[in-house]
Scaffold this motif. Structure first.
Motif, PDB file in Angstrom:
ATOM      1  N   TYR A   1       3.205 -68.477 -28.113  1.00 52.50           N
ATOM      2  CA  TYR A   1       2.242 -68.610 -28.630  1.00 52.50           C
ATOM      3  C   TYR A   1       0.980 -69.460 -29.287  1.00 52.50           C
ATOM      4  O   TYR A   1      -0.009 -69.133 -28.805  1.00 52.50           O
TER       5      TYR A   1
ATOM      6  N   SER B   1     -11.468 -63.395 -31.348  1.00 52.46           N
ATOM      7  CA  SER B   1     -11.088 -61.738 -31.485  1.00 52.46           C
ATOM      8  C   SER B   1     -12.810 -60.613 -31.217  1.00 52.46           C
ATOM      9  O   SER B   1     -13.790 -60.792 -31.877  1.00 52.46           O
ATOM     10  N   ALA B   2     -12.168 -59.925 -30.220  1.00 51.59           N
ATOM     11  CA  ALA B   2     -13.386 -58.819 -30.227  1.00 51.59           C
ATOM     12  C   ALA B   2     -13.600 -57.645 -31.287  1.00 51.59           C
ATOM     13  O   ALA B   2     -14.423 -56.559 -31.798  1.00 51.59           O
ATOM     14  N   ASN B   3     -12.421 -58.142 -32.274  1.00 52.27           N
ATOM     15  CA  ASN B   3     -11.999 -56.832 -33.735  1.00 52.27           C
ATOM     16  C   ASN B   3     -12.534 -57.132 -34.817  1.00 52.27           C
ATOM     17  O   ASN B   3     -12.013 -56.470 -35.738  1.00 52.27           O
TER      18      ASN B   3
HETATM   19  O1  LIG Z   1      -7.441 -58.930 -28.703  1.00 53.01           O
HETATM   20  P1  LIG Z   1      -8.790 -59.716 -29.946  1.00 53.01           P
HETATM   21  O2  LIG Z   1      -8.836 -58.686 -30.954  1.00 53.01           O
HETATM   22  O3  LIG Z   1      -9.992 -59.786 -29.392  1.00 53.01           O
HETATM   23  O4  LIG Z   1      -8.032 -61.072 -30.309  1.00 53.01           O
HETATM   24  C1  LIG Z   1      -8.307 -62.351 -29.507  1.00 53.01           C
HETATM   25  C2  LIG Z   1      -7.685 -63.524 -30.111  1.00 53.01           C
HETATM   26  O5  LIG Z   1      -8.449 -63.901 -31.396  1.00 53.01           O
HETATM   27  C3  LIG Z   1      -7.823 -64.907 -31.996  1.00 53.01           C
HETATM   28  O6  LIG Z   1      -8.225 -64.969 -33.223  1.00 53.01           O
HETATM   29  C4  LIG Z   1      -6.138 -64.260 -32.356  1.00 53.01           C
HETATM   30  O7  LIG Z   1      -5.697 -65.905 -32.830  1.00 53.01           O
HETATM   31  C5  LIG Z   1      -5.491 -63.932 -30.949  1.00 53.01           C
HETATM   32  O8  LIG Z   1      -4.137 -64.124 -31.606  1.00 53.01           O
HETATM   33  C6  LIG Z   1      -5.892 -63.583 -29.733  1.00 53.01           C
HETATM   34  O9  LIG Z   1      -5.515 -63.230 -29.135  1.00 53.01           O
END
Ligand SMILES: O=P(O)(O)OC[C@H]1O[C@@H](O)[C@H](O)[C@@H](O)[C@@H]1O
Length: 247
Positions: A54, A138-140
Motif C-alpha cells: 500500500y 481522492s474523487a470522494n
Molecule cells: O478512490 P478515491 O477515493 O478516489 O481515492 C484515491 C486515493 O486517494 C488518496 O488520498 C488515498 O491515499 C488513496 O488510498 C486512494 O486510493
C-alpha cells in the motif's frame, strides 16, 4: 509562528491521513479489493496485499494509478475496461470500482475521523492569514471534507475529479500541488505541502515547494524524509509547539 519558514504564505494539505483518519480506511478497502481479486485469480495460496504494498504502490495516487501500479509490481496485466465496469470484472476499472464501493461503505459506517490536531492547525493557519488548499487524489474528497467539518477552511480544492477533468498527472508527479498553488495565486516556493504518503512528499520535492511536511501516520518517518520531507511530525499540532491535547 506555526512551524513554517517565514516566507510561506500558503498551505497545501493532502486530505486522507493528513486532515482525516481516512487513509487507514482506504488501505483497508484496497486490501479487501486486491486480496479478493488475487484469491479469485490464484486460489487460496495467493500472495496477500501488504501494508508495504500500500505504502509503495497505492497510497496517495489516483485510484486507477494505484490499481495499475500494484498490478505491475506483481507482473499482472489486465485490460483497462471502462468506468461502468461491474465490481466483479477483472479489469483496471473493475477493480477501481470494487475498491470505491468498499471504501464508501466503510467511510459511511465509521465516519471520516478528523484529526483534532489538524483542526487546530487549520484554525492557526487561517488566523495567521495563510491561504489554504486541499490537494488530494481522492474523487470522494468533498464528501469527506463536509463530514469532517473542514470545508469552511478550504479556499481551493484539487481532487481526483479535477485531476481527471484537467488531465493532470497524479502524485508522485507534482501537477496537483502546482495546480493547488496556482488556484491560490501563490508560487510553489511560497507554499508548504503537508503529506502522509511517500508519493505525496515526493510530489512536494519534485515541484520545488518551499517546505514539505511529512506526516507520519504509518511508522515510516525515515521513508518520508528519504522521499522528500523537510520535517516529519506525528501530528500537525506538533508544529504549533504543543502535544495536541486540549488546553
Ligand atoms: O478512490 P478515491 O477515493 O478516489 O481515492 C484515491 C486515493 O486517494 C488518496 O488520498 C488515498 O491515499 C488513496 O488510498 C486512494 O486510493
Amino acid at each position: 509562528m506555526i512551524g513554517l519558514p517565514d516566507d510561506i504564505t500558503a498551505c497545501l494539505f493532502d486530505l486522507d491521513g493528513v486532515l482525516t483518519g481516512t487513509a487507514a480506511l482506504h488501505r483497508e478497502a484496497w486490501k479487501q479489493t486486491f486480496d479478493g481479486f488475487l484469491r479469485e485469480r490464484d486460489g487460496d495460496g495467493f500472495r496477500p496485499f501488504t501494508d508495504a504494498d500500500y505504502a509503495e504502490y497505492v497510497d496517495g495516487r489516483p485510484r486507477l494509478d494505484g490499481v495499475r501500479s500494484f498490478l505491475a509490481s506483481r507482473g499482472i496485466e489486465l485490460p483497462e475496461g471502462g468506468p461502468d465496469d461491474p465490481v466483479t470484472e477483472h479489469t483496471v476499472n473493475g477493480l477501481g470500482n470494487r475498491k470505491n464501493h468498499l471504501v464508501l461503505r466503510i467511510i459511511a459506517e465509521r465516519g471520516p475521523n478528523p484529526f483534532e490536531g489538524s483542526r487546530r492547525y487549520l484554525e492557526a493557519a487561517r488566523a495567521a492569514g495563510l491561504k489554504i488548499a486541499v490537494v488530494t487524489s481522492s474523487a470522494n474528497a468533498q464528501a469527506v471534507l463536509d463530514a469532517a467539518g473542514f470545508t469552511p477552511f478550504v479556499q481551493a480544492r484539487i481532487d481526483g475529479l479535477v485531476i481527471t477533468r484537467d488531465r493532470l498527472r497524479g502524485k508522485p508527479a507534482p501537477d496537483s500541488f502546482v495546480a493547488g498553488a496556482k488556484a491560490l495565486g501563490v508560487e510553489p516556493a511560497r507554499a508548504a505541502v503537508f503529506e502522509d504518503a511517500l508519493a505525496g512528499v515526493e510530489a512536494g520535492r519534485a515541484g520545488h515547494f518551499g517546505f514539505v511536511v511529512g506526516v507520519n501516520r504509518a511508522n515510516q518517518a525515515e521513508a518520508l524524509r528519504a522521499h522528500g520531507a523537510d520535517v516529519v511530525v506525528d501530528d500537525l499540532a506538533e508544529l504549533l509547539g504543543d502535544t495536541g491535547e486540549t488546553a
